[in-house]
Design a protein around this motif. Sequence first.
Motif, PDB file in Angstrom:
ATOM      1  N   PHE A 130     -47.574  -2.003  -9.340  1.00 49.34           N
ATOM      2  CA  PHE A 130     -46.455  -2.630  -8.637  1.00 49.34           C
ATOM      3  C   PHE A 130     -45.464  -1.576  -8.145  1.00 49.34           C
ATOM      4  O   PHE A 130     -45.369  -0.479  -8.683  1.00 49.34           O
ATOM      5  N   GLY A 131     -44.726  -1.971  -7.101  1.00 48.49           N
ATOM      6  CA  GLY A 131     -43.663  -1.133  -6.562  1.00 48.49           C
ATOM      7  C   GLY A 131     -42.452  -1.996  -6.255  1.00 48.49           C
ATOM      8  O   GLY A 131     -42.425  -3.199  -6.544  1.00 48.49           O
ATOM      9  N   GLU A 132     -41.453  -1.403  -5.638  1.00 49.92           N
ATOM     10  CA  GLU A 132     -40.214  -2.145  -5.383  1.00 49.92           C
ATOM     11  C   GLU A 132     -40.433  -3.353  -4.479  1.00 49.92           C
ATOM     12  O   GLU A 132     -39.730  -4.355  -4.588  1.00 49.92           O
ATOM     13  N   ALA A 133     -41.392  -3.261  -3.562  1.00 45.99           N
ATOM     14  CA  ALA A 133     -41.639  -4.390  -2.664  1.00 45.99           C
ATOM     15  C   ALA A 133     -42.153  -5.624  -3.403  1.00 45.99           C
ATOM     16  O   ALA A 133     -42.108  -6.732  -2.863  1.00 45.99           O
ATOM     17  N   ASP A 134     -42.647  -5.443  -4.630  1.00 51.83           N
ATOM     18  CA  ASP A 134     -43.071  -6.587  -5.442  1.00 51.83           C
ATOM     19  C   ASP A 134     -41.892  -7.227  -6.173  1.00 51.83           C
ATOM     20  O   ASP A 134     -42.001  -8.363  -6.654  1.00 51.83           O
ATOM     21  N   HIS A 135     -40.790  -6.515  -6.271  1.00 54.85           N
ATOM     22  CA  HIS A 135     -39.607  -7.006  -6.978  1.00 54.85           C
ATOM     23  C   HIS A 135     -38.485  -7.461  -6.048  1.00 54.85           C
ATOM     24  O   HIS A 135     -37.679  -8.304  -6.430  1.00 54.85           O
ATOM     25  N   PHE A 136     -38.432  -6.863  -4.843  1.00 59.47           N
ATOM     26  CA  PHE A 136     -37.305  -7.095  -3.955  1.00 59.47           C
ATOM     27  C   PHE A 136     -37.760  -7.435  -2.542  1.00 59.47           C
ATOM     28  O   PHE A 136     -38.833  -7.017  -2.106  1.00 59.47           O
ATOM     29  N   ALA A 137     -36.904  -8.169  -1.831  1.00 61.73           N
ATOM     30  CA  ALA A 137     -37.075  -8.383  -0.398  1.00 61.73           C
ATOM     31  C   ALA A 137     -36.283  -7.307   0.335  1.00 61.73           C
ATOM     32  O   ALA A 137     -35.161  -6.981  -0.072  1.00 61.73           O
ATOM     33  N   PRO A 138     -36.830  -6.724   1.397  1.00 58.82           N
ATOM     34  CA  PRO A 138     -36.078  -5.694   2.126  1.00 58.82           C
ATOM     35  C   PRO A 138     -34.903  -6.298   2.878  1.00 58.82           C
ATOM     36  O   PRO A 138     -34.913  -7.463   3.276  1.00 58.82           O
ATOM     37  N   GLY A 139     -33.881  -5.491   3.078  1.00 58.14           N
ATOM     38  CA  GLY A 139     -32.749  -5.922   3.877  1.00 58.14           C
ATOM     39  C   GLY A 139     -33.050  -5.829   5.361  1.00 58.14           C
ATOM     40  O   GLY A 139     -34.057  -5.250   5.775  1.00 58.14           O
ATOM     41  N   PRO A 140     -32.185  -6.382   6.194  1.00 52.85           N
ATOM     42  CA  PRO A 140     -32.374  -6.269   7.650  1.00 52.85           C
ATOM     43  C   PRO A 140     -32.246  -4.816   8.069  1.00 52.85           C
ATOM     44  O   PRO A 140     -31.526  -4.035   7.441  1.00 52.85           O
ATOM     45  N   PRO A 141     -32.926  -4.417   9.147  1.00 55.25           N
ATOM     46  CA  PRO A 141     -32.915  -3.013   9.576  1.00 55.25           C
ATOM     47  C   PRO A 141     -31.617  -2.643  10.286  1.00 55.25           C
ATOM     48  O   PRO A 141     -31.595  -2.361  11.493  1.00 55.25           O
ATOM     49  N   GLU A 142     -30.535  -2.644   9.529  1.00 55.83           N
ATOM     50  CA  GLU A 142     -29.233  -2.300  10.113  1.00 55.83           C
ATOM     51  C   GLU A 142     -28.380  -1.619   9.044  1.00 55.83           C
ATOM     52  O   GLU A 142     -28.446  -1.947   7.863  1.00 55.83           O
ATOM     53  N   ILE A 143     -27.612  -0.642   9.464  1.00 53.21           N
ATOM     54  CA  ILE A 143     -26.712   0.091   8.585  1.00 53.21           C
ATOM     55  C   ILE A 143     -25.333   0.050   9.230  1.00 53.21           C
ATOM     56  O   ILE A 143     -25.178   0.413  10.405  1.00 53.21           O
ATOM     57  N   GLY A 144     -24.340  -0.378   8.465  1.00 55.29           N
ATOM     58  CA  GLY A 144     -22.976  -0.416   8.975  1.00 55.29           C
ATOM     59  C   GLY A 144     -22.036   0.284   8.020  1.00 55.29           C
ATOM     60  O   GLY A 144     -22.451   0.938   7.067  1.00 55.29           O
ATOM     61  N   SER A 145     -20.744   0.158   8.266  1.00 58.24           N
ATOM     62  CA  SER A 145     -19.752   0.742   7.380  1.00 58.24           C
ATOM     63  C   SER A 145     -18.654  -0.278   7.111  1.00 58.24           C
ATOM     64  O   SER A 145     -18.464  -1.222   7.878  1.00 58.24           O
ATOM     65  N   VAL A 146     -17.950  -0.083   6.008  1.00 55.48           N
ATOM     66  CA  VAL A 146     -16.859  -0.967   5.615  1.00 55.48           C
ATOM     67  C   VAL A 146     -15.586  -0.144   5.513  1.00 55.48           C
ATOM     68  O   VAL A 146     -15.617   1.066   5.252  1.00 55.48           O
ATOM     69  N   ALA A 147     -14.457  -0.798   5.713  1.00 56.21           N
ATOM     70  CA  ALA A 147     -13.160  -0.130   5.636  1.00 56.21           C
ATOM     71  C   ALA A 147     -12.588  -0.272   4.237  1.00 56.21           C
ATOM     72  O   ALA A 147     -12.545  -1.373   3.676  1.00 56.21           O
ATOM     73  N   ILE A 148     -12.163   0.866   3.676  1.00 55.54           N
ATOM     74  CA  ILE A 148     -11.430   0.874   2.412  1.00 55.54           C
ATOM     75  C   ILE A 148     -10.144   1.642   2.705  1.00 55.54           C
ATOM     76  O   ILE A 148     -10.123   2.872   2.721  1.00 55.54           O
ATOM     77  N   GLY A 149      -9.088   0.909   2.989  1.00 63.16           N
ATOM     78  CA  GLY A 149      -7.882   1.547   3.469  1.00 63.16           C
ATOM     79  C   GLY A 149      -8.168   2.258   4.784  1.00 63.16           C
ATOM     80  O   GLY A 149      -8.743   1.683   5.705  1.00 63.16           O
ATOM     81  N   ALA A 150      -7.798   3.537   4.855  1.00 63.87           N
ATOM     82  CA  ALA A 150      -8.016   4.316   6.079  1.00 63.87           C
ATOM     83  C   ALA A 150      -9.401   4.925   6.162  1.00 63.87           C
ATOM     84  O   ALA A 150      -9.738   5.564   7.158  1.00 63.87           O
ATOM     85  N   LEU A 151     -10.212   4.728   5.127  1.00 64.07           N
ATOM     86  CA  LEU A 151     -11.540   5.350   5.046  1.00 64.07           C
ATOM     87  C   LEU A 151     -12.626   4.371   5.462  1.00 64.07           C
ATOM     88  O   LEU A 151     -12.584   3.194   5.086  1.00 64.07           O
ATOM     89  N   ARG A 152     -13.606   4.853   6.222  1.00 57.96           N
ATOM     90  CA  ARG A 152     -14.773   4.035   6.536  1.00 57.96           C
ATOM     91  C   ARG A 152     -15.972   4.610   5.777  1.00 57.96           C
ATOM     92  O   ARG A 152     -16.257   5.813   5.859  1.00 57.96           O
ATOM     93  N   VAL A 153     -16.658   3.727   5.050  1.00 54.62           N
ATOM     94  CA  VAL A 153     -17.743   4.128   4.161  1.00 54.62           C
ATOM     95  C   VAL A 153     -19.017   3.377   4.524  1.00 54.62           C
ATOM     96  O   VAL A 153     -19.020   2.142   4.606  1.00 54.62           O
TER      97      VAL A 153
END
Length: 287
Positions: A130-153
């Motif tokens: 077994f591998g991770e694909a047997d335990h988890f569903a993959p996320g959508p093929p997109e990467i974004g960032s979130v704001a934490i105060g003035a910082l984007r992460v």
Amino acid sequence: MNRVLTIAAVPIGPAGRDPAPQWREAEAGIAAAARAGAMLAVLPELFAHPYVAGEVPEAWADLAEAEGGPTVSRMRDVATTHGIAVLFGLALRHDEGLPCNAALLAHADGRIERAAVKVHLPPAGTDERFGEADHFAPGPPEIGSVAIGALRVATLVCYDRRFPECWRAAAASGADLVAVLVGGPAPGDPKGLFAAELQASARANAVYALAAARYGTETVSGRPVNHDGETLAFGPDGDFIAGLPQGDARPLLLSIDPERIARARQTNATARRLRLPLQSKEASWLN
């Protein structure tokens, strides 16, 4: 962002069926980071549970939690108590189907935000069914960032760091920092590869890179599983900033300097303007 901000990576040790020891370890590290002036603490991938990707999925399905589950509640409480945002990995349960390998953000005001879902699930290891694909569903093929105060992460969950397009998408989303949440084994990697990946990606995309890794060996499944990642920080120019030796549970502190980011981006922009198209042609001086 016009001033230096302090961020912390909090490494976490081996886990078992009971997540309480990992909660306490995380809470101690987050409290120490807050005392040091950090406005964000980053925890590893699946920080409160063992890495069991090579095991029978049904035997470990109960480790996944809902978004209102106990791990999320604990991280929300510690974030509001200490006035610090907390980014952490979690096996996040869906109403149906496999859970996802997620990263959630607990803001200092108690809000919970989904920061990332692991897109690339590594294959089964050598001699494993077994591998991770047997335990988890993959996320959508997109990467974004979130704001934490003035910082984007932007957040990459472990294996996603291997893919240059993930880093490019993170930079394109406006990220100042790419947080890499790390857990699990990487027995086939040569020594130094993990650090080299972070260094090259930080420099190519002019972002800070901070990895928060699990450490130690877990035996809850009946066989040893080594956490081979490293807790490291690199600047947007690719310079090594700091790292922790395996087993060191202290928070790693990173100062985010916006002027350093601006200089690195200017350097990259200049290099792109100077880049010449190359053609494959036999050189006359070789004859």
